[in-house]
Design a protein around this motif. Structure first.
Motif, PDB file in Angstrom:
ATOM      1  N   ALA A  42      -0.503  21.422 -11.249  1.00 12.70           N
ATOM      2  CA  ALA A  42       0.637  20.501 -11.364  1.00 12.70           C
ATOM      3  C   ALA A  42       0.984  19.862 -10.032  1.00 12.70           C
ATOM      4  O   ALA A  42       1.367  18.682  -9.972  1.00 12.70           O
ATOM      5  CB  ALA A  42       1.849  21.249 -11.921  1.00 12.70           C
ATOM      6  N   PHE A  43       0.857  20.602  -8.942  1.00 16.99           N
ATOM      7  CA  PHE A  43       1.223  20.096  -7.617  1.00 16.99           C
ATOM      8  C   PHE A  43       0.173  19.156  -7.023  1.00 16.99           C
ATOM      9  O   PHE A  43       0.394  18.586  -5.967  1.00 16.99           O
ATOM     10  CB  PHE A  43       1.451  21.260  -6.648  1.00 16.99           C
ATOM     11  N   GLY A  44      -0.957  18.983  -7.677  1.00 18.83           N
ATOM     12  CA  GLY A  44      -2.029  18.169  -7.131  1.00 18.83           C
ATOM     13  C   GLY A  44      -1.679  16.690  -7.068  1.00 18.83           C
ATOM     14  O   GLY A  44      -0.654  16.221  -7.572  1.00 18.83           O
ATOM     15  N   SER A  45      -2.553  15.927  -6.423  1.00 17.26           N
ATOM     16  CA  SER A  45      -2.383  14.482  -6.301  1.00 17.26           C
ATOM     17  C   SER A  45      -3.726  13.814  -6.561  1.00 17.26           C
ATOM     18  O   SER A  45      -4.770  14.312  -6.121  1.00 17.26           O
ATOM     19  CB  SER A  45      -1.876  14.115  -4.909  1.00 17.26           C
ATOM     20  N   ALA A  46      -3.694  12.675  -7.260  1.00 20.39           N
ATOM     21  CA  ALA A  46      -4.935  11.963  -7.566  1.00 20.39           C
ATOM     22  C   ALA A  46      -5.594  11.414  -6.318  1.00 20.39           C
ATOM     23  O   ALA A  46      -6.815  11.220  -6.279  1.00 20.39           O
ATOM     24  CB  ALA A  46      -4.656  10.830  -8.556  1.00 20.39           C
ATOM     25  N   VAL A  47      -4.804  11.118  -5.289  1.00 17.41           N
ATOM     26  CA  VAL A  47      -5.345  10.675  -3.997  1.00 17.41           C
ATOM     27  C   VAL A  47      -4.791  11.594  -2.918  1.00 17.41           C
ATOM     28  O   VAL A  47      -3.682  12.124  -3.036  1.00 17.41           O
ATOM     29  CB  VAL A  47      -4.974   9.205  -3.689  1.00 17.41           C
ATOM     30  N   ALA A  48      -5.553  11.778  -1.867  1.00 20.42           N
ATOM     31  CA  ALA A  48      -5.118  12.666  -0.789  1.00 20.42           C
ATOM     32  C   ALA A  48      -3.924  12.068  -0.066  1.00 20.42           C
ATOM     33  O   ALA A  48      -3.890  10.859   0.187  1.00 20.42           O
ATOM     34  CB  ALA A  48      -6.256  12.897   0.194  1.00 20.42           C
ATOM     35  N   PRO A  49      -2.937  12.872   0.268  1.00 21.16           N
ATOM     36  CA  PRO A  49      -1.810  12.348   1.045  1.00 21.16           C
ATOM     37  C   PRO A  49      -2.281  11.940   2.438  1.00 21.16           C
ATOM     38  O   PRO A  49      -3.214  12.516   2.995  1.00 21.16           O
ATOM     39  CB  PRO A  49      -0.833  13.527   1.097  1.00 21.16           C
ATOM     40  N   TRP A  50      -1.588  10.962   2.990  1.00 18.48           N
ATOM     41  CA  TRP A  50      -2.001  10.396   4.284  1.00 18.48           C
ATOM     42  C   TRP A  50      -0.799   9.743   4.922  1.00 18.48           C
ATOM     43  O   TRP A  50       0.019   9.121   4.238  1.00 18.48           O
ATOM     44  CB  TRP A  50      -3.104   9.366   4.048  1.00 18.48           C
ATOM     45  N   MET A  51      -0.679   9.862   6.235  1.00 15.77           N
ATOM     46  CA  MET A  51       0.409   9.226   6.952  1.00 15.77           C
ATOM     47  C   MET A  51      -0.142   8.434   8.136  1.00 15.77           C
ATOM     48  O   MET A  51      -0.313   8.980   9.229  1.00 15.77           O
ATOM     49  CB  MET A  51       1.437  10.251   7.438  1.00 15.77           C
ATOM     50  N   PRO A  52      -0.425   7.140   7.940  1.00 17.30           N
ATOM     51  CA  PRO A  52      -0.925   6.326   9.048  1.00 17.30           C
ATOM     52  C   PRO A  52       0.163   5.852  10.009  1.00 17.30           C
ATOM     53  O   PRO A  52      -0.133   5.394  11.112  1.00 17.30           O
ATOM     54  CB  PRO A  52      -1.562   5.138   8.326  1.00 17.30           C
ATOM     55  N   HIS A  53       1.408   5.949   9.594  1.00 20.28           N
ATOM     56  CA  HIS A  53       2.565   5.455  10.370  1.00 20.28           C
ATOM     57  C   HIS A  53       2.920   6.489  11.426  1.00 20.28           C
ATOM     58  O   HIS A  53       3.307   7.609  11.125  1.00 20.28           O
ATOM     59  CB  HIS A  53       3.724   5.269   9.387  1.00 20.28           C
ATOM     60  N   GLY A  54       2.768   6.140  12.680  1.00 23.57           N
ATOM     61  CA  GLY A  54       3.109   7.074  13.745  1.00 23.57           C
ATOM     62  C   GLY A  54       4.584   7.016  14.120  1.00 23.57           C
ATOM     63  O   GLY A  54       5.274   6.063  13.843  1.00 23.57           O
ATOM     64  N   PHE A  55       5.065   8.085  14.717  1.00 25.48           N
ATOM     65  CA  PHE A  55       6.419   8.116  15.277  1.00 25.48           C
ATOM     66  C   PHE A  55       6.534   9.230  16.306  1.00 25.48           C
ATOM     67  O   PHE A  55       7.592   9.572  16.749  1.00 25.48           O
ATOM     68  CB  PHE A  55       7.482   8.280  14.175  1.00 25.48           C
ATOM     69  N   ARG A 115       0.810  -1.218   0.000  1.00 32.10           N
ATOM     70  CA  ARG A 115       0.000   0.000   0.000  1.00 32.10           C
ATOM     71  C   ARG A 115       0.847   1.273   0.000  1.00 32.10           C
ATOM     72  O   ARG A 115       0.377   2.334  -0.421  1.00 32.10           O
ATOM     73  CB  ARG A 115      -0.902   0.008   1.239  1.00 32.10           C
ATOM     74  N   VAL A 116       2.086   1.173   0.440  1.00 29.78           N
ATOM     75  CA  VAL A 116       2.908   2.369   0.651  1.00 29.78           C
ATOM     76  C   VAL A 116       3.045   3.206  -0.611  1.00 29.78           C
ATOM     77  O   VAL A 116       2.925   4.443  -0.567  1.00 29.78           O
ATOM     78  CB  VAL A 116       4.296   1.972   1.203  1.00 29.78           C
ATOM     79  N   ALA A 117       3.297   2.578  -1.740  1.00 30.24           N
ATOM     80  CA  ALA A 117       3.553   3.329  -2.968  1.00 30.24           C
ATOM     81  C   ALA A 117       2.296   3.943  -3.570  1.00 30.24           C
ATOM     82  O   ALA A 117       2.398   4.745  -4.511  1.00 30.24           O
ATOM     83  CB  ALA A 117       4.220   2.425  -4.003  1.00 30.24           C
ATOM     84  N   THR A 118       1.124   3.613  -3.046  1.00 32.84           N
ATOM     85  CA  THR A 118      -0.116   4.055  -3.672  1.00 32.84           C
ATOM     86  C   THR A 118      -0.598   5.410  -3.182  1.00 32.84           C
ATOM     87  O   THR A 118      -1.522   5.969  -3.761  1.00 32.84           O
ATOM     88  CB  THR A 118      -1.243   3.023  -3.429  1.00 32.84           C
ATOM     89  N   ARG A 119       0.019   5.935  -2.122  1.00 31.66           N
ATOM     90  CA  ARG A 119      -0.498   7.188  -1.558  1.00 31.66           C
ATOM     91  C   ARG A 119       0.646   8.049  -1.022  1.00 31.66           C
ATOM     92  O   ARG A 119       1.423   7.599  -0.186  1.00 31.66           O
ATOM     93  CB  ARG A 119      -1.491   6.890  -0.439  1.00 31.66           C
ATOM     94  N   PRO A 120       0.772   9.309  -1.477  1.00 26.55           N
ATOM     95  CA  PRO A 120       1.796  10.197  -0.920  1.00 26.55           C
ATOM     96  C   PRO A 120       1.633  10.352   0.583  1.00 26.55           C
ATOM     97  O   PRO A 120       0.514  10.351   1.113  1.00 26.55           O
ATOM     98  CB  PRO A 120       1.521  11.530  -1.636  1.00 26.55           C
ATOM     99  N   GLY A 121       2.776  10.453   1.266  1.00 29.71           N
ATOM    100  CA  GLY A 121       2.765  10.636   2.708  1.00 29.71           C
ATOM    101  C   GLY A 121       2.977   9.367   3.488  1.00 29.71           C
ATOM    102  O   GLY A 121       3.307   9.422   4.676  1.00 29.71           O
ATOM    103  N   MET A 122       2.799   8.206   2.856  1.00 34.01           N
ATOM    104  CA  MET A 122       2.990   6.957   3.579  1.00 34.01           C
ATOM    105  C   MET A 122       4.476   6.666   3.741  1.00 34.01           C
ATOM    106  O   MET A 122       5.289   6.979   2.859  1.00 34.01           O
ATOM    107  CB  MET A 122       2.281   5.800   2.866  1.00 34.01           C
ATOM    108  N   LEU A 123       4.833   6.069   4.860  1.00 36.03           N
ATOM    109  CA  LEU A 123       6.223   5.756   5.172  1.00 36.03           C
ATOM    110  C   LEU A 123       6.470   4.264   5.012  1.00 36.03           C
ATOM    111  O   LEU A 123       5.690   3.444   5.514  1.00 36.03           O
ATOM    112  CB  LEU A 123       6.555   6.158   6.612  1.00 36.03           C
ATOM    113  N   ALA A 124       7.545   3.923   4.318  1.00 37.41           N
ATOM    114  CA  ALA A 124       7.955   2.524   4.257  1.00 37.41           C
ATOM    115  C   ALA A 124       8.380   2.085   5.653  1.00 37.41           C
ATOM    116  O   ALA A 124       9.020   2.833   6.387  1.00 37.41           O
ATOM    117  CB  ALA A 124       9.104   2.352   3.266  1.00 37.41           C
TER     118      ALA A 124
END
Length: 415
Positions: free
Chosen positions: A402-415, A182-191
């Protein structure tokens, strides 16, 4: 200010964490959580502010890789454990740690730095902009139905999905495999870096707030795991009957069918009338599957605060929804190596960003670039707020698309 900044020594780690806990109210974390942070802490990337022999400030930076628009994983510093003791507030301690940390991050070759803020007002002055948001839902499942597309065929047909309960630890590898895809499918996700797979399984009894131990359900299709949900159940009741709450920890799915099947499962858990789902993406498909969104009690909060440590490197690392050729006049007093004019040229295949003497098309601070970088905040919106100034007519609209994204960025990985 008489404080001295030093890299965290092994012998000072416990004191360092004690000071963080004290600054955040003095409540100690569970022993198992403290043990995990000890294993995950990058000591050589952590700072201590000393006033003589007293530790008065802390900060750290994990080493992550974050998905950016276009799917690339970009080295990103995960800023964490930032605290200043109440005796030393408003004396420049935080500013000195932030400046040293950003200089270090630049030296490590990481063009981005991100954090989650306990107080959002603090970090804008250091160049961080809000790049992602979360939604939180408290859904009345006894009054809200899941409304599948007519016929519920094809991708949304759930008949081919088998659900299976599993102990969270036993299912860890299967869940991590789904998360990794899933990581590569949405900006903001952390490997997930080594060791971090333990974090979603932390379940100290003192942090359950009356709920059950963590539970896990797997969605399987074609002989493989295609989704999972980790959750707990908080029992409750009234004279009319049970009214428990399903507390969703996280949910990921590789197909719409698995996604729908998992939510249907959560809605149907016996003796419950509510599902609490915190930290979901703002474009969560569930919003389009429920029969009554008002009874989902949706609220929004900020999540990832992002900073471009290397403007040229960061802007060149992502792709753009539409062709763009724009000159930015960037203000960055805190990291002066970013200040000045940058020409960004790019499209859906790639980009470059170089220093230029050409006239500026848009003027903004590095904070606005951080907010817009993942595509979750439009440059046009920032322009209407007076945060982006247009020098060439039409440049703001072009760059915003140009700066837009097809899906909303999201970061479910906490730190």
């Amino acid at each position: 200010m008489t404080t001295e900044l030093r890299v965290l020594r092994p012998a000072d780690w416990d004191l360092w964490v004690d000071k963080v806990e004290l600054a955040f109210g003095g409540v100690a974390v569970a022993p198992e959580e403290r043990a995990l942070w000890r294993r995950l802490t990058h000591r050589e990337r952590s700072l201590c502010a000393w006033d003589g022999d007293e530790l008065v400030g802390t900060s750290g930076a994990f080493s992550f890789r974050m998905t950016v628009p276009g799917g690339s994983l970009v080295p990103t510093a995960g800023v964490t454990m930032v605290s200043v003791q109440p005796t030393h507030r408003r004396q420049g301690v935080l500013r000195s740690m932030m400046r040293r940390q950003l200089e270090d991050i630049r030296g490590w070759g990481e063009p981005l730095a991100g954090l989650t803020a306990s107080e959002p007002a603090i970090y804008g002055r250091f160049g961080y902009g809000i790049a992602t948001h979360n939604i939180h839902m408290r859904i009345e499942t006894h009054r809200v139905q899941l409304s599948m597309p007519s016929g519920a065929e094809g991708a949304y047909a759930t008949d081919g999905v088998r659900l299976r309960l599993s102990k969270p630890e036993a299912a860890r590898a299967a869940c991590e495999a789904v998360y990794a895809r899933r990581v590569a499918t949405r900006p903001g996700m952390l490997a997930r870096q080594p060791g971090w797979e333990e974090s979603p399984l932390l379940d100290p009894e003192g942090g359950r707030d009356g709920a059950s131990p963590l539970q896990c359900v797997l969605a399987e299709a074609g002989g493989e795991t295609v989704g999972y949900a980790r959750y707990a159940v908080r029992p409750a009741g009234e004279p009319a009957g049970p009214k428990g709450t399903v507390v969703l920890r996280d949910l990921e799915a590789l197909t719409p069918a698995a996604y729908a099947a998992l939510w249907r499962f959560l809605f149907d858990i016996g003796l419950t009338s509510w599902v609490e789902a915190r930290g979901r993406p703002v474009d969560d498909p569930l919003l389009h599957l429920v029969s009554d969104v008002r009874r989902c009690r949706v609220s929004v909060s900020d999540r990832l605060h992002l900073r471009l440590v290397d403007v040229g490197g960061a802007l060149a690392a992502r792709t753009y929804l539409a062709p763009v050729d724009v000159v930015f006049e960037v203000e960055d007093a805190f990291c002066p190596w970013n200040a000045g004019r940058w020409r960004l040229t790019g499209d859906a295949k790639g980009a470059s960003c170089e220093r230029t003497r050409d006239a500026a098309d848009l003027a903004l601070s590095v904070r606005e670039l951080g907010s817009a970088y993942l595509g979750g905040t439009s440059l046009a919106s920032l322009g209407r707020a007076g945060r982006v100034r247009e020098a060439r007519e039409g440049a703001l609209a072009e760059a915003s698309v140009a700066f837009g994204s097809a899906v909303a960025p999201w970061m479910p990985h906490g730190f």
